[in-house]
Each structure stands twice: as structure tokens, then as C-alpha cells.
Design a protein around this motif. Structure first.
Motif, PDB file in Angstrom:
ATOM      1  N   TYR A 173       0.833  -1.198   0.000  1.00 26.53           N
ATOM      2  CA  TYR A 173       0.000   0.000   0.000  1.00 26.53           C
ATOM      3  C   TYR A 173       0.872   1.254   0.000  1.00 26.53           C
ATOM      4  CZ  TYR A 173      -4.188   2.733   1.370  1.00 26.53           C
ATOM      5  OH  TYR A 173      -5.240   3.612   1.423  1.00 26.53           O
ATOM      6  N   GLN A 174       1.938   1.243   0.806  1.00 23.64           N
ATOM      7  CA  GLN A 174       2.850   2.386   0.847  1.00 23.64           C
ATOM      8  C   GLN A 174       3.639   2.509  -0.453  1.00 23.64           C
ATOM      9  OE1 GLN A 174       3.065   4.799   3.346  1.00 23.64           O
ATOM     10  NE2 GLN A 174       4.232   5.814   1.714  1.00 23.64           N
ATOM     11  N   VAL A 175       3.984   1.364  -1.044  1.00 25.42           N
ATOM     12  CA  VAL A 175       4.680   1.377  -2.334  1.00 25.42           C
ATOM     13  C   VAL A 175       3.811   2.058  -3.393  1.00 25.42           C
ATOM     14  CG1 VAL A 175       5.496  -0.085  -4.234  1.00 25.42           C
ATOM     15  CG2 VAL A 175       6.152  -0.629  -1.888  1.00 25.42           C
ATOM     16  N   VAL A 176       2.522   1.723  -3.412  1.00 26.50           N
ATOM     17  CA  VAL A 176       1.620   2.341  -4.395  1.00 26.50           C
ATOM     18  C   VAL A 176       1.436   3.831  -4.085  1.00 26.50           C
ATOM     19  CG1 VAL A 176      -0.688   2.311  -5.401  1.00 26.50           C
ATOM     20  CG2 VAL A 176       0.447   0.157  -4.828  1.00 26.50           C
ATOM     21  N   TRP A 177       1.317   4.175  -2.818  1.00 23.11           N
ATOM     22  CA  TRP A 177       1.249   5.590  -2.420  1.00 23.11           C
ATOM     23  C   TRP A 177       2.419   6.353  -3.036  1.00 23.11           C
ATOM     24  CZ3 TRP A 177      -1.212   7.862   2.404  1.00 23.11           C
ATOM     25  CH2 TRP A 177      -0.774   9.163   2.659  1.00 23.11           C
ATOM     26  N   ASP A 178       3.640   5.844  -2.812  1.00 24.19           N
ATOM     27  CA  ASP A 178       4.842   6.507  -3.333  1.00 24.19           C
ATOM     28  C   ASP A 178       4.853   6.524  -4.855  1.00 24.19           C
ATOM     29  OD1 ASP A 178       5.657   6.825  -0.708  1.00 24.19           O
ATOM     30  OD2 ASP A 178       6.968   5.081  -0.719  1.00 24.19           O
ATOM     31  N   THR A 179       4.347   5.459  -5.467  1.00 22.50           N
ATOM     32  CA  THR A 179       4.293   5.377  -6.925  1.00 22.50           C
ATOM     33  C   THR A 179       3.326   6.410  -7.492  1.00 22.50           C
ATOM     34  OG1 THR A 179       4.863   3.026  -6.912  1.00 22.50           O
ATOM     35  CG2 THR A 179       3.756   3.870  -8.875  1.00 22.50           C
ATOM     36  N   TYR A 180       2.190   6.595  -6.851  1.00 26.33           N
ATOM     37  CA  TYR A 180       1.244   7.613  -7.289  1.00 26.33           C
ATOM     38  C   TYR A 180       1.856   9.010  -7.226  1.00 26.33           C
ATOM     39  CZ  TYR A 180      -3.053   4.852  -7.917  1.00 26.33           C
ATOM     40  OH  TYR A 180      -4.017   3.994  -8.395  1.00 26.33           O
ATOM     41  N   VAL A 181       2.619   9.272  -6.179  1.00 32.82           N
ATOM     42  CA  VAL A 181       3.302  10.569  -6.079  1.00 32.82           C
ATOM     43  C   VAL A 181       4.211  10.777  -7.288  1.00 32.82           C
ATOM     44  CG1 VAL A 181       4.996  11.910  -4.763  1.00 32.82           C
ATOM     45  CG2 VAL A 181       3.156  10.682  -3.559  1.00 32.82           C
ATOM     46  N   LYS A 182       4.945   9.732  -7.682  1.00 36.22           N
ATOM     47  CA  LYS A 182       5.825   9.823  -8.851  1.00 36.22           C
ATOM     48  C   LYS A 182       5.015  10.039 -10.130  1.00 36.22           C
ATOM     49  CE  LYS A 182       9.356   6.758  -6.885  1.00 36.22           C
ATOM     50  NZ  LYS A 182       9.999   5.425  -7.001  1.00 36.22           N
ATOM     51  N   ILE A 183       3.905   9.330 -10.244  1.00 43.12           N
ATOM     52  CA  ILE A 183       3.061   9.456 -11.437  1.00 43.12           C
ATOM     53  C   ILE A 183       2.554  10.881 -11.589  1.00 43.12           C
ATOM     54  CG2 ILE A 183       0.821   8.817 -12.417  1.00 43.12           C
ATOM     55  CD1 ILE A 183       1.331   5.968 -11.304  1.00 43.12           C
ATOM     56  N   PHE A 184       2.033  11.448 -10.528  1.00 41.60           N
ATOM     57  CA  PHE A 184       1.491  12.808 -10.632  1.00 41.60           C
ATOM     58  C   PHE A 184       2.585  13.842 -10.859  1.00 41.60           C
ATOM     59  CE2 PHE A 184      -2.088  10.722  -8.344  1.00 41.60           C
ATOM     60  CZ  PHE A 184      -3.012  10.870  -9.365  1.00 41.60           C
ATOM     61  N   ASP A 185       3.780  13.579 -10.361  1.00 37.75           N
ATOM     62  CA  ASP A 185       4.913  14.449 -10.695  1.00 37.75           C
ATOM     63  C   ASP A 185       5.178  14.425 -12.193  1.00 37.75           C
ATOM     64  OD1 ASP A 185       5.453  15.444  -8.195  1.00 37.75           O
ATOM     65  OD2 ASP A 185       6.985  13.956  -7.701  1.00 37.75           O
ATOM     66  N   ARG A 186       5.207  13.235 -12.768  1.00 34.50           N
ATOM     67  CA  ARG A 186       5.487  13.100 -14.195  1.00 34.50           C
ATOM     68  C   ARG A 186       4.366  13.679 -15.057  1.00 34.50           C
ATOM     69  NH1 ARG A 186       7.342   7.279 -16.043  1.00 34.50           N
ATOM     70  NH2 ARG A 186       7.526   8.478 -17.980  1.00 34.50           N
ATOM     71  N   LEU A 187       3.147  13.660 -14.541  1.00 39.13           N
ATOM     72  CA  LEU A 187       2.009  14.207 -15.278  1.00 39.13           C
ATOM     73  C   LEU A 187       1.946  15.730 -15.204  1.00 39.13           C
ATOM     74  CD1 LEU A 187      -0.752  11.649 -14.213  1.00 39.13           C
ATOM     75  CD2 LEU A 187       0.351  11.812 -16.455  1.00 39.13           C
ATOM     76  N   GLY A 188       2.810  16.330 -14.391  1.00 39.11           N
ATOM     77  CA  GLY A 188       2.823  17.783 -14.250  1.00 39.11           C
ATOM     78  C   GLY A 188       1.923  18.302 -13.151  1.00 39.11           C
ATOM     79  N   LEU A 189       1.296  17.396 -12.383  1.00 40.49           N
ATOM     80  CA  LEU A 189       0.337  17.786 -11.351  1.00 40.49           C
ATOM     81  C   LEU A 189       0.899  17.674  -9.937  1.00 40.49           C
ATOM     82  CD1 LEU A 189      -2.882  16.053 -12.761  1.00 40.49           C
ATOM     83  CD2 LEU A 189      -2.392  18.499 -12.761  1.00 40.49           C
TER      84      LEU A 189
END
Length: 415
Positions: A173-189
Motif C-alpha cells: 500500500y505504501q509502495v503504491v502511495w509513493d508510486t502515485y506521487v511519482k506518477i502525478f509528478d510526471r504528469l505535471g500535477l
């Protein structure tokens, strides 16, 4: 791609019945077309944006072991009856075929993924793992007035994880949390998106949303600036302090939910009898997590957040093209046309299909207005003036900065 070959066109005005800013801009820019309330076609420009968003999500999920699949949207009534949601889920579209068999048009896929996994899962040695898909979902929204932010038919990335125990679920769950943070960074958000504590329902204290701050949002969140998390309005009355740092100072903002993660535990594995054999041969229920992220909603959010008075402003990572190449008077000046074609071919050779070539026989004002509306990050102008200087005119759509560069120096805009 040559713009003269587009079957779509930009529009000066959006449909009169469209009230959302994201859909108005995307329709005018030639990215989507409205079929009915909450249902849109993704035109070539919009489809490119959608696929770029999906690919960023895909790359990050694959890094943490996600396995991509594709499950049916047409789902049997019996599966939904097992979880009790056939009669309780009020957004469920129900269809009946000629034989009288009833199905649902899937708004989510827990009822499908759990029995699917049950066909292959036996031992604790098979755990943990996660599967995900990009799938069209259907939800019977009563008020579909937010463009592609809240559709009746929309694209969703849903991922499901399977574990032997709750401790292992919490780690992933924490891994996905951190992954989502990376995704939104890459999306510009990234700078505008906050992990947000929300009610976990009957199976955990909290679920977590990812909320992007914008005045156009339907949600209200309370942000703790000390630790960069937020609390959803639904639980703020009982959660007086920040769950992460115990701070008591919050900033109220409107926001759009662009993702969410849940600890499902045995909520769906139990009804389907999804079990595994532990090291001692005992049968135990599988523990689950669920992780949603909406590519189409992200696209609408970006349109809302980054637009200006002239149109869309795409972050480079998700823009339909990186460059918008515009020739002025090319139809009447062979030298301009030849230089534009030479530049077009050179960019395509270097970075592939990342340049839209406006070769239409229109005025400079019309081309520039369309370019601003479409929001492609960098506009390149080739004209008699640039030929005389042996340079290219490059405008940054976000900042408005214009500079003259050589073809060689243009490469600094490639990344």
C-alpha cells in the motif's frame, strides 16, 4: 502529422449545452467530441494525450511489479449478487439480452478479478502479486455536468493486489502511495496534488485519495502544509488533527479527486471464497488492496488547471505533440515551404512523431490562435523573416517567451 490532413477542426465556440471549462476547451481545441451528457469521443489529438497519460501510469506500475491485463466490461449478474452490490450500487448500468440474462456494464472490477484470480491461486507461494488494467467503465451519474471529470462512460486504471496477510498489504500500500506521487509528478500535477485521508468505510480506518487543487473542483479538502497531506471534508469533524504530523492548522481548498487507494482486506475475497494454503496447509482468506487512477479524469484536470485565457497549456510529458511547426505564406513561397518541410523531417528523424506541421493556407493570426488554443508546448515559426536570419522562432506556450535559435540549438527543447 500535417494539420491540413486532420479530419477534425478547431472551433471558436463550444456547444451551448457544455457548462464545464475542461470539456469546452477540449472540444474547441479538437481533442474530444460530445455525443451526449457524460459521453465523449476522443479525437486523434485527445487520444494521443490519453495514451501518453496511460503510458506514464503503466511505466510506473510495471516498476513495482504490476501485471497488466484486460477484463470484460460486460459482467454477469451472479457475480454482483455474491457481493450484494447488484441491488445496492445505485450507479450500476444493467442490461438484459434476448434470452433474459442480466449483466452489468462494469463500473469497477472487483467482482470479476477475484474469481479470475481464484482460477490460478493455490499456495502462499503464489502471493503477493498485483494486476491492473486500463478499461472503459460505466456509471449512471445523475448529473454528468463536469465534462470528462465525471462521465457516464470513462477510462479508468484499476489495480488489485493480493496478499497473505495485512502486514504485507500495508507494505505494498505504501509502495503504491509513493508510486502515485511519482506518477502525478510526471504528469505535471505533482505540486498541486495531495494525498488525502478519507473514510475507510467498514474495513479500514482510512482510505486515501489523491486530490488536485483547483477552483473547478467538486471536493473540499483541508491541507496540512507542514507535511503536505490533506483531509477530506467528510472526516474533518472527527479528525481535528493531521493524521500524519498531528498538526492543527489546515488550509481549505477546492479540489478534484484524480486517484484513490483502499485496503479492501477480505471484503471481496470472502464472498468468492478466495483462499490460499499456508505453510501448514491451512486454508486462509486472501487479503486485498485496490488502487484507482483515472486517465480521462487526469486529462480533464490538466485542462482545468493549466489553461489560460487563450486556451490549453499541456505539460510536455502529456502534450499531443511537443512542437507545433507553423509556416507562414508557405503556399506562396517555395523557400518557406521547403525550409518548413526540412525542419519537419529533421525533428521527426530525431524524436519521432512529436511535431504537428501546420501547412494550412491560413493567415498568421488564425494559425497562432489555433496554436494557443491547442496548447502544444513549443511553437516553431518559419517565415521569410526567419529564412533571412537563418534561425527558427520558438515560443514557449507556458511562459510566452520567444527566442531565435538555430536548428542545432532546437535540440535543447527535445527533453
Amino acid at each position: 502529422m500535417r494539420q491540413s490532413r486532420f479530419f477534425t477542426k478547431t472551433r471558436k465556440e463550444a456547444p451551448k449545452d457544455e457548462v464545464s471549462n475542461n470539456a469546452s476547451l477540449l472540444i474547441r481545441g479538437g481533442f474530444i467530441d460530445k455525443l451526449q451528457a457524460g459521453v465523449y469521443s476522443y479525437l486523434p489529438l485527445g487520444f494521443r494525450v490519453l495514451k501518453k497519460i496511460e503510458n506514464i501510469i503503466r511505466e510506473e506500475l510495471n516498476k513495482v511489479g504490476g501485471q497488466e491485463l484486460l477484463m470484460p466490461a460486460l459482467q454477469p449478474k451472479e457475480n454482483w449478487q455474491k457481493t450484494g452490490r447488484w441491488d445496492s450500487l445505485d450507479v450500476l448500468y444493467k442490461v438484459t439480452d434476448l434470452s433474459g440474462r442480466e449483466n452489468a456494464l462494469g463500473p469497477t472490477h472487483e467482482e470479476i478479478v477475484v474469481p479470475l484470480v481464484g482460477n490460478f491461486l493455490n499456495s502462499y507461494k503464489d502471493l503477493p502479486f498485483s494486476v491492473y488494467q486500463f478499461q472503459t467503465k460505466f456509471r449512471m451519474e445523475a448529473r454528468a455536468k463536469s465534462g470528462i471529470l465525471r462521465g457516464r462512460e470513462f477510462v479508468m486504471k484499476d489495480m488489485y493486489s493480493f496478499h497473505a496477510n495485512e502486514d504485507d498489504l500495508k507494505l505494498f500500500y505504501q509502495v503504491v502511495w509513493d508510486t502515485y506521487v511519482k506518477i502525478f509528478d510526471r504528469l505535471g500535477l505533482g505540486k498541486l496534488t495531495y494525498p488525502t485521508f478519507a473514510s475507510g468505510g467498514s474495513f479500514s480506518k482510512y482510505s486515501h485519495e489523491f486530490q488536485t487543487v483547483t477552483p473547478a473542483g467538486e471536493d473540499t479538502i483541508y491541507i496540512c502544509d507542514d507535511c503536505k497531506v490533506a483531509i477530506n471534508k467528510e472526516i474533518i469533524e472527527e479528525q481535528k488533527v493531521c493524521p500524519k504530523c498531528s498538526g492543527q492548522k489546515f488550509r481549505e481548498e477546492k479540489s478534484i479527486e484524480v486517484g484513490n487507494i483502499f485496503e479492501l482486506k477480505t471484503k471481496f475475497s470472502a464472498p468468492f471464497g478466495l483462499t490460499y494454503k499456508d505453510e501448514s496447509g491451512n486454508s486462509k482468506e486472501v487479503i486485498m488492496g485496490c488502487y484507482g487512477l483515472g486517465p480521462s479524469r487526469v486529462m480533464g484536470t490538466i485542462a482545468e488547471v493549466f489553461a489560460d485565457k487563450n486556451g490549453l497549456v499541456w505539460p510536455a510529458n502529456v502534450a499531443p505533440y511537443r512542437f507545433h511547426l507553423i509556416e507562414l505564406d508557405g503556399s506562396s513561397n517555395d523557400d518557406v515551404r521547403n525550409e518548413a518541410l526540412k525542419t519537419y523531417d529533421a525533428i521527426r528523424k530525431d524524436i519521432g512523431d512529436e511535431v504537428l506541421f501546420d501547412d494550412r493556407d491560413l493567415s498568421a493570426g488564425a494559425k497562432f490562435a489555433d496554436s494557443d488554443l491547442m496548447g502544444i508546448p513549443y511553437r516553431i515559426v518559419i517565415s521569410k523573416k526567419t529564412l533571412d536570419s537563418k534561425m527558427l522562432e520558438v515560443k514557449d506556450r507556458k511562459t510566452g517567451k520567444i527566442e531565435m535559435v538555430s536548428m542545432e540549438d532546437l535540440k535543447k527543447y527535445y527533453d
